[in-house]
Design a protein around this motif. Structure first.
Motif, PDB file in Angstrom:
ATOM      1  N   ASN A 242       8.337  -2.845   2.542  1.00 55.20           N
ATOM      2  CA  ASN A 242       7.884  -3.487   1.309  1.00 55.20           C
ATOM      3  C   ASN A 242       7.302  -2.488   0.318  1.00 55.20           C
TER       4      ASN A 242
ATOM      5  N   PRO B 200       7.773 -11.603   1.513  1.00 51.30           N
ATOM      6  CA  PRO B 200       8.149 -10.197   1.695  1.00 51.30           C
ATOM      7  C   PRO B 200       9.145 -10.018   2.833  1.00 51.30           C
ATOM      8  N   ARG B 201       9.665  -8.834   2.957  1.00 53.45           N
ATOM      9  CA  ARG B 201      10.464  -8.486   4.129  1.00 53.45           C
ATOM     10  C   ARG B 201       9.568  -8.540   5.366  1.00 53.45           C
ATOM     11  N   ILE B 202      10.192  -8.626   6.545  1.00 50.14           N
ATOM     12  CA  ILE B 202       9.425  -8.852   7.767  1.00 50.14           C
ATOM     13  C   ILE B 202       8.429  -7.725   8.021  1.00 50.14           C
ATOM     14  N   LEU B 203       8.879  -6.502   7.844  1.00 45.46           N
ATOM     15  CA  LEU B 203       8.010  -5.369   8.139  1.00 45.46           C
ATOM     16  C   LEU B 203       7.317  -4.862   6.886  1.00 45.46           C
ATOM     17  N   GLY B 204       6.031  -4.589   7.020  1.00 47.35           N
ATOM     18  CA  GLY B 204       5.285  -4.031   5.896  1.00 47.35           C
ATOM     19  C   GLY B 204       5.908  -2.745   5.390  1.00 47.35           C
ATOM     20  N   ALA B 205       6.425  -1.929   6.319  1.00 49.58           N
ATOM     21  CA  ALA B 205       6.993  -0.631   5.943  1.00 49.58           C
ATOM     22  C   ALA B 205       8.192  -0.785   5.009  1.00 49.58           C
TER      23      ALA B 205
END
Lengths: 188, 492
Positions: free
Chosen positions: B211, B204-209
């Motif tokens: 995704n 995923p992308r680094i930040l959960g936000a």
């Protein structure tokens, strides 16, 4: 070195972290070059800190997350030099990873290039999923234990239908009674 | 009608200009042709980028879109507008003008010449800063992929696509730095920037936000207002970097970023305007049955996006942020306008924290609180837009007002994490908070009701009922201009 099973640890967030005797003993006891934290007693500490205690309240380790813009999350973990090899470091690492995930971040990194035992620590981290060269950032995807999750029961899994408690019922698998078909619970 | 008559003249350049070379396969103003090895490396990355764009870029099929493309990097007038097929957009490498006399403005290298190469001791930190920045750029494109299917107008659709192509270009900007200055490791990181994808479980992308899919246009407007603004502040700190290529890259990115925030500011404003009209006419709060978004739901969206964007800044106190500053890697917002020593070894400031169910204050070293310093600047900037939105309510003669929630509300990162703070700043226990949170954050029912309003309006000059038309079009074009030509399969 063979690690013994990790003792049960109490993991506590420090709301107002300061440098103190426990930190001096655990972190300050590490070989020179391991950490670059030059603080005096009572100094407030940047970052988010947690203490790992045994059941009798003795602090045996610390974990810190230093989070900067965009989810740039560096972790630090330290284990009492007298208690190394007991699995405490692995336990702290797992706790730190859980904390990072709860903050909405998917990766952590660590740098060990100045560590006096950097090859050993590099291997230790690689075994635990970190990737990267010894002289630069080591990075790990956290919160991605998909294999383990696949083995566990999903939250929405149906309870097995208890035929005996519903003798005239039309539950899953009871085709003979007009029930619907559930392959996994099919009764012949 | 000629293209010039139809599309309007490009803004007149008045500042110094560094022309962008569009004869190259990769448009640039860094004389890429002089470095064949770098040029080949980037040309081999280019098809991967195009594949990524086709796979994870906007899903709505279009023939062409009226897009702004950079043609120069001078102080003013730098862009050209024309209809282009999006996959043929000229993504390129544009750095702001170089100042040969530029010196480092802060930290331990203050007063020395800016760096044109990466110092070995700062290599890992600089690369990570660039990777983190680069990861956010394509993430929002991926998140907004399906949004075109529910566009409230062709005007808004065009703005979405403009934001998307420029976020793609910002990825190019970071990839250039990785390729040009960080060798094999940099090239590998550039590959990873396309391999990590929003919502991908394994990578995923680094930040959960970053995704989570952007499901509706109010969320998009809030994202461009609050989260792109977050990016603006980070770029503002990197613009001060002692590493000159990074500073110049970010300076030019900021120029493009302004439009993204314009989209957010005016998007929310037009949403509020329409809701206020209905409230004024009906003499009561607007509901979804009126075909608009109720004001309390707009406030909930605001609360959500503001609070998750606050988390992006990281912990209030950070050793790394202090080290970045001291090392000259990353300055403060408006560094040169600050009236202090720009070294900060002696400075201090106050910081809020929660203890015994109360929000208290303590004094902390300035150098350790630079994440907080940046966040405070951001909050002050956010308040401007809210004032503008409230203007709509005031002009409609309504007493209702939107507001920014307390900095401790809905926080997962930093000193407020694990505490339950209301939007008004009251520290609650968990049960009390849980009982009230549906009044403060969008519920799934709220999001579904908003999504139900998102019916596409593709007729030129027409707008979905829930949003007011803008006062003017893009680049002096009329609002009803044919900003986007949909492909036949997109119209169906």
């Amino acid at each position: 070195m063979v690690e013994r099973a990790a003792p049960q640890l109490v993991w506590t967030r420090e709301e107002n972290p300061v440098w103190n005797a426990d930190k001096q003993r655990v972190i300050g006891g590490a070989p020179e070059g391991t950490f670059t934290l030059s603080f005096a007693d009572g100094d407030a500490l940047p970052g988010d800190w947690w203490a790992a205690r045994t059941s009798d309240g003795t602090v045996v380790g610390f974990g810190r997350i230093d989070l900067t813009w965009g989810g740039d999350a560096e972790i630090l973990l330290a284990v009492d030099p007298e208690r190394q090899g007991e699995g405490i470091g692995s336990s702290i690492l797992q706790h730190l990873e859980d904390e990072v995930v709860s903050q909405g971040v998917n990766y952590v990194h660590n740098r060990i290039s100045d560590h006096p035992r950097r090859d050993f620590v590099h291997d230790w981290l690689v075994v635990r999923g970190f990737r990267g060269p010894v002289d630069s950032d080591l990075r790990k995807r956290v919160g991605s234990n998909w294999a383990a999750r696949a083995d566990s029961k999903p939250a929405h899994a149906e309870e097995p239908y208890d035929v005996d408690s519903d003798p005239g019922g039309q539950g899953p698998g009871r085709e003979d009674k007009g029930g619907y078909v559930n392959v996994d619970q099919h009764n012949y | 009608m000629t293209v010039t008559e139809r599309t309007g003249a490009a803004p007149r350049p008045t500042g110094p200009l560094s022309k962008i070379d569009y004869s190259e396969r990769i448009p640039n103003n860094v004389n890429l042709a002089a470095d064949r090895r770098l040029q080949r490396a980037l040309e081999s990355w280019q098809p991967q980028f195009i594949d990524w764009w086709k796979t994870l870029g906007p899903s709505l099929p279009t023939k062409d879109v009226y897009l702004r493309t950079a043609v120069a990097v001078g102080r003013d007038g730098w862009a050209h507008f024309e209809h282009v097929p999006m996959e043929e957009y000229r993504w390129g490498i544009f750095l702001a003008e170089q100042d040969p006399d530029r010196t480092v403005q802060f930290g331990k290298h203050k007063g020395k010449e800016a760096w044109q190469e990466v110092p070995g001791e700062h290599r890992a930190d600089l690369m990570r800063l660039i990777v983190v920045q680069g990861d956010t750029e394509p993430a929002s494109v991926e998140q907004q992929r399906v949004l075109g299917n529910t566009a409230p107008s062709i005007y808004d659709l065009r703005n979405l696509f403009q934001v998307n192509v420029e976020e793609g270009r910002h990825l190019w900007a970071m990839v250039y730095l990785l390729h040009a200055y960080f060798g094999r490791e940099g090239r590998e990181e550039a590959e990873q920037l396309l391999k990590r994808n929003s919502g991908d479980l394994d990578s995923p992308r680094i930040l959960g936000a970053f995704n989570e899919e952007t499901t509706d246009w109010l969320q998009f407007f809030m994202f461009t207002y609050f989260t792109d603004r977050d990016g603006k502040f980070q770029l503002g700190t990197l613009k001060e970097s002692a590493f000159d290529p990074l500073a110049r890259t970010c300076e030019f990115m900021l120029k493009e970023e302004a439009h993204h925030m314009f989209v957010g500011t005016t998007g929310v404003q037009r949403t509020v305007e329409r809701t206020a009209e209905v409230m004024k006419e009906a003499g009561r709060p607007a509901t979804f049955e009126d075909g608009v978004i109720p004001l309390d739901v707009i406030q909930k969206y605001l609360n959500f996006q503001f609070s998750v964007s606050m988390d992006l800044f990281g912990s209030e106190q950070s050793t790394n942020a202090g080290n970045y500053y001291t090392s000259g890697l990353k300055g403060r917002w408006q560094e040169t306008r600050r009236k202090d020593d720009h070294v900060l070894l002696e400075g201090s400031r106050s910081m809020n924290y929660v203890e015994d169910g109360q929000i208290k204050q303590k004094i902390v070293p300035m150098l350790s609180a630079l994440n907080l310093d940046l966040r405070d600047e951001y909050v002050a900037d956010c308040a401007n837009g809210v004032a503008r939105w409230n203007q709509e309510l005031e002009e409609a003669g309504l007493n209702d007002r939107l507001f920014l929630p307390h900095e401790g509300f809905n926080r997962k990162v930093g000193g407020y994490a694990g505490h339950f703070v209301s939007p008004a700043g009251e520290v609650l226990d968990e049960a009390a908070y849980d009982g009230l949170v549906s009044q403060w954050l969008p519920t799934s029912e709220d999001r579904e009701a908003v999504a139900a309003l998102m019916i596409p309006e593709y007729e030129y000059g027409k707008f979905a009922r829930w949003i007011a038309p803008p006062k003017s079009g893009i680049n002096d074009q009329p609002v009803e201009f044919d900003y986007v030509h949909l492909a036949e399969e997109g119209v169906a």
